[in-house]
Design an enzyme around this catalytic site. Structure first.
Site, mmCIF file in Angstrom:
data_model
loop_
_atom_site.group_PDB
_atom_site.id
_atom_site.type_symbol
_atom_site.label_atom_id
_atom_site.label_comp_id
_atom_site.label_asym_id
_atom_site.label_seq_id
_atom_site.Cartn_x
_atom_site.Cartn_y
_atom_site.Cartn_z
ATOM 1 N N LYS A 59 -4.956 9.557 5.739
ATOM 2 C CA LYS A 59 -6.132 10.421 5.528
ATOM 3 C C LYS A 59 -6.778 10.800 6.853
ATOM 4 O O LYS A 59 -7.294 11.915 7.005
ATOM 5 C CB LYS A 59 -7.159 9.729 4.625
ATOM 6 C CG LYS A 59 -7.056 10.140 3.174
ATOM 7 C CD LYS A 59 -5.913 9.519 2.419
ATOM 8 C CE LYS A 59 -4.666 10.258 2.220
ATOM 9 N NZ LYS A 59 -3.627 9.519 1.505
ATOM 10 N N GLY A 123 3.641 -16.562 2.583
ATOM 11 C CA GLY A 123 3.395 -17.376 1.396
ATOM 12 C C GLY A 123 4.586 -17.358 0.445
ATOM 13 O O GLY A 123 5.238 -16.323 0.267
ATOM 14 N N ALA A 190 9.715 15.351 -2.351
ATOM 15 C CA ALA A 190 8.453 16.112 -2.407
ATOM 16 C C ALA A 190 7.499 15.460 -3.397
ATOM 17 O O ALA A 190 6.918 16.109 -4.259
ATOM 18 C CB ALA A 190 8.730 17.564 -2.792
ATOM 19 N N GLY A 279 9.984 7.204 -2.334
ATOM 20 C CA GLY A 279 9.356 6.234 -3.235
ATOM 21 C C GLY A 279 9.255 4.852 -2.600
ATOM 22 O O GLY A 279 9.666 4.644 -1.463
ATOM 23 N N HIS A 452 -26.658 24.193 -8.454
ATOM 24 C CA HIS A 452 -26.085 25.450 -7.976
ATOM 25 C C HIS A 452 -26.469 25.649 -6.513
ATOM 26 O O HIS A 452 -27.625 25.405 -6.163
ATOM 27 C CB HIS A 452 -26.640 26.622 -8.789
ATOM 28 C CG HIS A 452 -26.175 27.957 -8.277
ATOM 29 N ND1 HIS A 452 -24.886 28.400 -8.461
ATOM 30 C CD2 HIS A 452 -26.816 28.911 -7.555
ATOM 31 C CE1 HIS A 452 -24.759 29.597 -7.892
ATOM 32 N NE2 HIS A 452 -25.917 29.918 -7.335
HETATM 33 P P1 FAD Z 1 -0.227 -3.799 -0.035
HETATM 34 O O1 FAD Z 1 -1.300 -2.924 0.442
HETATM 35 O O2 FAD Z 1 1.183 -3.398 0.269
HETATM 36 O O3 FAD Z 1 -0.510 -5.227 0.562
HETATM 37 C C1 FAD Z 1 0.358 -6.300 0.386
HETATM 38 C C2 FAD Z 1 0.132 -7.287 1.508
HETATM 39 O O4 FAD Z 1 0.837 -8.476 1.232
HETATM 40 C C3 FAD Z 1 0.658 -6.813 2.870
HETATM 41 O O5 FAD Z 1 -0.360 -6.914 3.815
HETATM 42 C C4 FAD Z 1 1.820 -7.751 3.172
HETATM 43 O O6 FAD Z 1 1.943 -8.045 4.564
HETATM 44 C C5 FAD Z 1 1.410 -8.994 2.410
HETATM 45 N N1 FAD Z 1 2.523 -9.853 2.021
HETATM 46 C C6 FAD Z 1 3.659 -9.476 1.352
HETATM 47 N N2 FAD Z 1 4.421 -10.552 1.093
HETATM 48 C C7 FAD Z 1 3.760 -11.625 1.605
HETATM 49 C C8 FAD Z 1 4.023 -13.009 1.627
HETATM 50 N N3 FAD Z 1 5.112 -13.533 1.037
HETATM 51 N N4 FAD Z 1 3.141 -13.831 2.261
HETATM 52 C C9 FAD Z 1 2.020 -13.320 2.830
HETATM 53 N N5 FAD Z 1 1.709 -12.027 2.822
HETATM 54 C C10 FAD Z 1 2.555 -11.184 2.201
HETATM 55 N N6 FAD Z 1 -2.874 4.826 -2.477
HETATM 56 C C11 FAD Z 1 -4.035 5.380 -2.838
HETATM 57 O O7 FAD Z 1 -4.646 4.947 -3.819
HETATM 58 N N7 FAD Z 1 -4.567 6.439 -2.148
HETATM 59 C C12 FAD Z 1 -3.934 6.979 -1.070
HETATM 60 O O8 FAD Z 1 -4.427 7.916 -0.456
HETATM 61 C C13 FAD Z 1 -2.706 6.409 -0.665
HETATM 62 N N8 FAD Z 1 -2.044 6.902 0.400
HETATM 63 C C14 FAD Z 1 -0.900 6.312 0.815
HETATM 64 C C15 FAD Z 1 -0.235 6.826 1.917
HETATM 65 C C16 FAD Z 1 0.929 6.256 2.377
HETATM 66 C C17 FAD Z 1 1.628 6.826 3.585
HETATM 67 C C18 FAD Z 1 1.443 5.089 1.716
HETATM 68 C C19 FAD Z 1 2.691 4.416 2.210
HETATM 69 C C20 FAD Z 1 0.805 4.573 0.601
HETATM 70 C C21 FAD Z 1 -0.370 5.178 0.137
HETATM 71 N N9 FAD Z 1 -1.042 4.698 -0.993
HETATM 72 C C22 FAD Z 1 -2.203 5.299 -1.395
HETATM 73 C C23 FAD Z 1 -0.537 3.544 -1.774
HETATM 74 C C24 FAD Z 1 -1.319 2.266 -1.393
HETATM 75 O O9 FAD Z 1 -1.167 2.027 -0.019
HETATM 76 C C25 FAD Z 1 -0.805 1.092 -2.208
HETATM 77 O O10 FAD Z 1 -0.862 1.408 -3.580
HETATM 78 C C26 FAD Z 1 -1.655 -0.140 -1.954
HETATM 79 O O11 FAD Z 1 -1.610 -0.504 -0.603
HETATM 80 C C27 FAD Z 1 -1.167 -1.309 -2.819
HETATM 81 O O12 FAD Z 1 -1.967 -2.412 -2.568
HETATM 82 P P2 FAD Z 1 -1.397 -3.890 -2.722
HETATM 83 O O13 FAD Z 1 -2.548 -4.797 -2.400
HETATM 84 O O14 FAD Z 1 -0.724 -4.037 -4.009
HETATM 85 O O15 FAD Z 1 -0.265 -4.035 -1.608
HETATM 86 P P1 AMP Z 2 7.569 9.590 -5.170
HETATM 87 O O1 AMP Z 2 8.307 8.656 -6.070
HETATM 88 O O2 AMP Z 2 6.389 10.296 -5.784
HETATM 89 O O3 AMP Z 2 7.229 8.954 -3.850
HETATM 90 O O4 AMP Z 2 8.585 10.761 -4.811
HETATM 91 C C1 AMP Z 2 9.842 10.543 -4.241
HETATM 92 C C2 AMP Z 2 10.704 11.754 -4.516
HETATM 93 O O5 AMP Z 2 11.914 11.669 -3.754
HETATM 94 C C3 AMP Z 2 11.119 11.886 -5.976
HETATM 95 O O6 AMP Z 2 10.618 13.102 -6.478
HETATM 96 C C4 AMP Z 2 12.651 11.872 -5.931
HETATM 97 O O7 AMP Z 2 13.212 12.802 -6.836
HETATM 98 C C5 AMP Z 2 12.962 12.297 -4.494
HETATM 99 N N1 AMP Z 2 14.281 11.849 -4.001
HETATM 100 C C6 AMP Z 2 14.846 10.633 -4.128
HETATM 101 N N2 AMP Z 2 16.101 10.596 -3.545
HETATM 102 C C7 AMP Z 2 16.342 11.840 -3.041
HETATM 103 C C8 AMP Z 2 17.429 12.459 -2.319
HETATM 104 N N3 AMP Z 2 18.545 11.795 -1.977
HETATM 105 N N4 AMP Z 2 17.303 13.772 -1.966
HETATM 106 C C9 AMP Z 2 16.178 14.462 -2.270
HETATM 107 N N5 AMP Z 2 15.135 13.935 -2.959
HETATM 108 C C10 AMP Z 2 15.185 12.649 -3.338
#
Ligand code: FAD
Ligand code: AMP
Length: 480
Positions: A59, A123, A190, A279, A452
């Site tokens: 962001k 962990g 995408a 994904g 508004h």
């Molecule tokens: P995580 O945030 O992945 O945290 C898990 C933590 O556990 C990590 O710090 C990891 O190091 C730790 N961990 C793992 N295994 C162990 C272990 N065995 N021992 C100790 N520590 C461990 N979501 C939104 O809602 N809005 C957004 O705008 C958004 N933008 C995103 C943009 C990007 C580029 C990406 C990659 C993701 C985005 N997401 C967004 C998704 C969001 O980041 C995740 O849904 C969210 O972080 C999930 O939270 P979580 O606590 O489940 O896991």
């Molecule tokens: P998301 O699950 O929203 O992060 O989106 C991932 C996207 O990647 C999905 O729409 C998939 O269809 C696409 N995807 C996965 N594998 C391939 C591939 N080999 N070539 C092009 N698109 C892909």
């Protein structure tokens, strides 16, 4: 055995750290284990994917790149002239990092303030709610708890046709770290993350091509909204190729060749950077001892019920590592629910009211059902839409792309779906979430007074439009 806790949480992302704070607030003796270590100083990093390499840094770059695009392409038409506008990627990355550090440091402060014990290490869940923590020196300590919450998140999926190569073929984390604006960027996938990252670099001047295997753009999004969105992205120069499956990549010097198949056959794309955004998968590596009692489902997620209980008594799991949308706020809501349940309360997450957002421009945001879902369920419904092109505030802001769409039950008028593509969609969707949480009808929104001139008036007008009562557009007579 060194210590006994009421709750031990594994993972300090938005699922884990929020659960930890809430559990401590509720008077439970709480520890949170996090393995993430700073490459800079070897210290523990809190905040997980979201704060470090996900929501927040993406962001920050989306905000900065949007400002640049505004200044570069749209200031002049509003009477603002700038000479010599430049992109300084280094400075941009510094800014991104300072936002991340401020927030992750904030969690450490909140842990201290609430009395959460932070354990630095990996962990692993053993039998009977014991957690083994391996520190950086490989020293293992076993802790015991009445309850364990697993919140270990997810990792980006890698695909065999596009193995990662540092600085060239990258996942979402690498795509937030380019040190200059690449000339040509390819994005595989995408989906939400691919679109956000592709938008950042497109706005800054890269030629961006997105290759998406599916033939439908954003299949989970209401298709009227998805079509409108695609139209705007195309106008912005994002080249989105649907029905294009990547089958291989090769690197020669600084150039990446991407092979893909589309309706016409084998194609090739040459790029300087390739972002793999196909994904994410649940992170359970070296997490569960054989006798932990926790089971995975067929897709590798930790199996939980609707209140996030695993198969092992006293062991819970929340966030990306369990079923449901991979969203930070969903993870946090589950974390709070579990902490409160452990403390003896009976809350429930309303999975029907979780908002989704794509932070592009226009922003795409929705909660509840799409028209496609309702059709396939055979539900009768009414729809009201209102375009931002007829909204004074959006026009004044030079940001009038998109619309609000409200879908309501034909019999009860209860709001079933709330969709936005447009300016501030991420903020506007909260109105739909609140309305749906309160079981509102479209008439409830239509009878509400909105200030508004605001973007929110489009919500009002869309609600009025459900029964053909919009004031600032001509209403189409609906088929009954
Ligand atoms: P995580 O945030 O992945 O945290 C898990 C933590 O556990 C990590 O710090 C990891 O190091 C730790 N961990 C793992 N295994 C162990 C272990 N065995 N021992 C100790 N520590 C461990 N979501 C939104 O809602 N809005 C957004 O705008 C958004 N933008 C995103 C943009 C990007 C580029 C990406 C990659 C993701 C985005 N997401 C967004 C998704 C969001 O980041 C995740 O849904 C969210 O972080 C999930 O939270 P979580 O606590 O489940 O896991
Ligand atoms: P998301 O699950 O929203 O992060 O989106 C991932 C996207 O990647 C999905 O729409 C998939 O269809 C696409 N995807 C996965 N594998 C391939 C591939 N080999 N070539 C092009 N698109 C892909």
């Amino acid at each position: 055995m060194s210590d006994k806790y009421d709750v031990i949480i594994i993972g300090a992302g938005p699922g884990g750290y929020v659960a930890a704070i809430k559990a401590a607030q509720l008077g439970l003796k709480t520890a949170c284990v996090e393995s993430w270590t700073s490459e800079e100083d070897g210290k523990q990093v809190l905040g997980g994917t979201c704060l470090n390499v996900g929501c927040i840094p993406s962001k920050a770059l989306l905000e900065i790149s949007h400002k640049y695009e505004e200044a570069n392409l749209h200031f002049a038409e509003q009477g603002l002239e700038i000479n010599d506008l430049k992109v300084n990627v280094g400075k941009m990355m510094e800014r991104k990092l300072s936002v991340v550090k401020q927030l992750t440091g904030g969690i450490a402060g909140l842990f201290k303030a609430n009395g959460v014990k932070s354990l630095h290490g990996h962990g692993r869940l053993l039998a009977n709610r014991q957690v083994e923590v391996t520190d950086q020196n490989d020293k293992k300590t076993v802790y015991e708890a009445d309850n364990v919450i697993i919140a270990t998140g997810s990792d980006p999926i890698e695909i065999p046709p596009a193995p990662l190569k540092k600085g060239m073929i990258v996942d979402s984390e690498g795509a937030l770290e380019f040190d200059e604006v690449p000339k040509r960027v390819g994005v595989i996938g995408a989906g939400i993350i691919g679109l956000e990252l592709g938008s950042v670099w497109n706005r800054l001047g890269s030629e961006v091509t997105m290759l998406e295997a599916l033939d439908t753009f954003l299949p989970a999004v209401d298709q009227q909204i998805a079509k409108e969105t695609l139209k705007h992205f195309k106008k912005q120069g994002l080249n989105i190729e649907l029905k294009s499956r990547v089958t291989g990549t090769s690197i020669e010097g600084d150039e990446i060749t991407v092979k893909y198949e589309d309706a016409k056959g084998q194609q090739e794309l040459k790029v300087d950077k390739l972002i793999v955004a196909v994904g994410r998968r649940p992170h359970t590596k070296n997490l569960l001892a054989e006798d932990s009692g926790v089971k995975l489902d067929e897709r590798g997620f930790i199996f939980v019920d609707d209140i996030c209980k695993t198969e092992a008594p006293g062991v819970w799991a929340v966030g990306d590592v369990v079923r449901g949308p991979m969203l930070a706020h969903k993870a946090s809501e589950e974390g709070i629910m579990v902490a409160e349940r452990i403390a003896g309360h009976k809350p429930q997450v309303n999975y029907d009211c979780i908002p989704n957002v794509i932070y592009t421009h226009p922003e795409v945001a929705w909660v509840g059902k799409t028209e496609e879902e309702l059709k396939s369920e055979g539900e009768a419904y009414n729809v009201g839409t209102f375009p931002f092109a007829a909204n004074g505030r959006a026009l004044a802001a030079n940001s009038a792309a998109g619309m609000v769409k409200i879908i309501a039950d034909a019999k009860t008028d209860r709001i079933l779906g709330f969709h936005v593509v447009g300016p501030q969609g991420s903020e506007l969707v909260a109105q739909g979430v609140i309305a749906m949480e309160f079981g509102s009808s479209s008439e409830d929104l239509a009878l509400t007074c909105f200030a508004h001139p605001t973007l929110s008036e489009s919500v009002h007008e869309a609600a009025l439009g459900v029964h053909d009562g919009a004031v600032h557009i001509a209403n189409k007579k609906k088929k009954k």
